[in-house]
Design a protein around this motif. Structure first.
Motif, short mmCIF file in Angstrom:
data_model
loop_
_atom_site.label_atom_id
_atom_site.label_comp_id
_atom_site.label_asym_id
_atom_site.label_seq_id
_atom_site.Cartn_x
_atom_site.Cartn_y
_atom_site.Cartn_z
N CYS A 186 118.25 37.43 15.82
CA CYS A 186 119.28 37.15 14.80
C CYS A 186 120.33 36.24 15.44
N MET A 187 119.87 35.10 15.95
CA MET A 187 120.71 34.27 16.81
C MET A 187 121.92 33.69 16.10
N HIS A 188 121.83 33.49 14.78
CA HIS A 188 122.95 32.94 14.02
C HIS A 188 123.19 33.77 12.76
N LEU A 189 124.41 33.69 12.25
CA LEU A 189 124.72 34.38 11.01
C LEU A 189 123.82 33.92 9.87
N ASP A 190 123.51 32.61 9.82
CA ASP A 190 122.72 32.12 8.69
C ASP A 190 121.25 32.53 8.76
N THR A 191 120.84 33.24 9.81
CA THR A 191 119.48 33.78 9.83
C THR A 191 119.40 35.16 9.18
N VAL A 192 120.56 35.78 8.94
CA VAL A 192 120.57 37.11 8.33
C VAL A 192 121.40 37.16 7.04
N PRO B 75 124.27 25.48 -7.07
CA PRO B 75 124.35 26.92 -7.36
C PRO B 75 123.04 27.47 -7.93
N GLY B 76 122.44 28.43 -7.23
CA GLY B 76 121.21 29.05 -7.69
C GLY B 76 119.95 28.25 -7.42
N VAL B 77 120.07 27.09 -6.76
CA VAL B 77 118.91 26.25 -6.42
C VAL B 77 118.82 26.19 -4.91
N VAL B 78 117.79 26.82 -4.35
CA VAL B 78 117.72 26.94 -2.90
C VAL B 78 116.38 26.43 -2.36
N ILE B 79 116.39 26.10 -1.08
CA ILE B 79 115.16 25.73 -0.37
C ILE B 79 115.10 26.58 0.89
N GLY B 80 113.89 26.97 1.29
CA GLY B 80 113.77 27.82 2.45
C GLY B 80 112.51 27.53 3.22
N LEU C 216 110.04 48.08 6.38
CA LEU C 216 109.03 47.29 7.07
C LEU C 216 108.98 45.87 6.53
N SER C 217 109.03 45.74 5.21
CA SER C 217 109.04 44.40 4.61
C SER C 217 110.28 43.62 5.05
N GLN C 218 111.40 44.30 5.15
CA GLN C 218 112.62 43.64 5.61
C GLN C 218 112.45 43.09 7.03
N GLN C 219 111.85 43.89 7.91
CA GLN C 219 111.63 43.45 9.29
C GLN C 219 110.66 42.27 9.34
N ARG C 220 109.62 42.32 8.52
CA ARG C 220 108.63 41.22 8.51
C ARG C 220 109.26 39.93 8.01
N GLU C 221 110.12 40.03 6.99
CA GLU C 221 110.79 38.84 6.49
C GLU C 221 111.77 38.28 7.53
N GLN C 222 112.47 39.17 8.23
CA GLN C 222 113.43 38.73 9.23
C GLN C 222 112.74 38.03 10.40
N TRP C 223 111.48 38.41 10.67
CA TRP C 223 110.75 37.77 11.78
C TRP C 223 110.65 36.27 11.59
N THR C 224 110.60 35.81 10.34
CA THR C 224 110.56 34.38 10.05
C THR C 224 111.85 33.92 9.37
N ASP C 225 112.95 34.60 9.66
CA ASP C 225 114.28 34.23 9.13
C ASP C 225 114.25 34.08 7.62
N SER D 221 118.55 41.94 -1.11
CA SER D 221 117.89 42.31 0.14
C SER D 221 116.64 41.47 0.34
N CYS D 222 116.59 40.75 1.45
CA CYS D 222 115.37 40.00 1.79
C CYS D 222 114.32 41.00 2.27
N GLY D 223 113.22 41.09 1.55
CA GLY D 223 112.22 42.09 1.84
C GLY D 223 112.31 43.30 0.94
N GLY D 224 113.24 43.26 -0.04
CA GLY D 224 113.37 44.37 -0.98
C GLY D 224 113.90 45.63 -0.32
N ASP D 225 113.47 46.77 -0.82
CA ASP D 225 113.98 48.05 -0.33
C ASP D 225 113.13 48.66 0.78
N ASP D 226 112.01 48.04 1.10
CA ASP D 226 111.11 48.59 2.11
C ASP D 226 111.54 48.12 3.50
#
Length: 348
Positions: free
Chosen positions: A252-258, A343-348, A325-334, A318-323
């Protein structure tokens, strides 16, 4: 004269319509990475450069589609070359490169480097390639251009990297803002941090015209946070700086990764670190009675701090929803590391 010059600087949110952006499309520097260099360069893998370029160029076309006027995608390499038209600019960059990597003994070739053409010196700064008998690593992380600086209103906060692998990136951005003609109106608005503190741009998010968030992370020290806070209070008209204390880990090296804004009142978060429950990792700074004085307000969590300064609730997704494990998996790839084009239009 450059064909496209930076337009006015006026960043007061993370989610307003994108008008201009500085990028660096992967190039020759990526082709110089050997597997043994990966840990030193803070890079994860050998990438397929041709494919990466196509993906990056597609991203830039998306940017251009959203922008109200053409010519809003500026390449870092072009800006650097254009900034090196004068001998003074080339000498300044070479001196900064020598200070950034003293172990490389670049000062032994300081004169020869300064005598290179703008294009040749730019190539050396980006890739380490030159005809001189110098060994210098490439800069694969430069494609993460958000980290080299942050813009708050009409002020530019230059990075002060925590690692030697990224020090030359700061030198490059310093050269651009110091010598490129398009940045001439903003020369006095550049915030340069003191020695001994660290900061990378991925740790700074602009909430609105009065408030910014800064992550105290693996890459941004507490001294970096307080130095930025004092500078923005004194020079940029900011009234609140909210510091989020993060684990000092690369995951979680930067704030914008979480945590990122996707609209003015909507955010995507990694719940274990940025949640609605009281984590006790958020401090809000406001100006004190003197320039060196900071008032501190401790908040239970980021949601409460944002609600206090905005006077309205902010919705967290929540990135990864309420689960978990899913949250950890999503965080692995930021997974929470999104970029709002409008507003409301994002790229990832």
């Amino acid at each position: 004269m450059p064909s496209h010059l930076p337009r006015r600087l006026a960043v007061t949110s993370e989610t307003g319509r994108l008008e201009q952006v500085i990028v660096h499309t992967p190039g020759a520097e990526m082709e110089r990475i050997a597997p043994r260099m990966l840990p030193k360069l803070l890079f994860e893998d050998i990438i397929w450069v041709e494919h990466a370029r196509k993906e990056h160029e597609l991203m830039c076309r998306v940017f251009e589609t959203v922008m109200p006027e053409p010519g809003g995608v500026l390449q870092m390499g072009d800006l650097l070359t254009e900034s090196l038209e004068t001998a003074v600019a080339r000498e300044d960059l070479v001196a900064t490169l020598c200070r950034a990597a003293p172990e490389k003994n670049l000062q032994a070739f300081e004169r020869e480097l300064a005598e290179l053409s703008p294009g040749a010196l730019s190539l050396f700064a980006l890739t380490g390639i030159s005809d001189l008998p110098i060994v210098a690593e490439p800069l694969p992380n430069l494609m993460f251009t958000r980290d080299v600086a942050a813009v708050v209103r009409d002020h530019i906060v230059l990075s002060h990297p925590a690692t030697a692998a990224r020090a030359r990136e700061s030198a490059i951005m310093n050269s651009v803002v110091s010598h490129h003609p398009g940045f001439a109106p903003y020369r006095e608005n550049v915030v340069r941090l003191p020695e001994g503190v660290t900061f990378e741009g991925g740790d700074l998010l602009v909430v609105n015209e009065d408030t910014v968030l800064v992550g105290h992370s693996e890459r941004t020290s507490f001294g970096g946070v307080t130095s930025i806070t004092r500078a923005l209070f004194a020079r940029a008209g900011i009234r609140n700086v909210i510091m989020v204390n993060l684990p000092k880990e690369r995951s979680c090296m930067h704030l914008d990764t979480v945590f990122t804004f996707v609209a003015a009142d909507q955010c995507v978060v990694y719940p274990p670190l940025i949640g609605l429950r009281g984590l006790g990792n958020v401090v809000r700074f406001s100006p004190g009675d003197s320039p060196d004085d900071l008032r501190c307000h401790v908040h239970d969590d980021l949601a409460e701090a944002l609600r206090t300064v905005l006077d309205r609730p902010v919705r967290f997704y929540s990135c990864g929803g309420d689960d978990p494990l899913s949250q950890q998996r999503e965080q692995w790839t930021d997974g929470a590391n999104l970029f709002a084009l409008a507003p409301g239009v994002v790229i990832g």
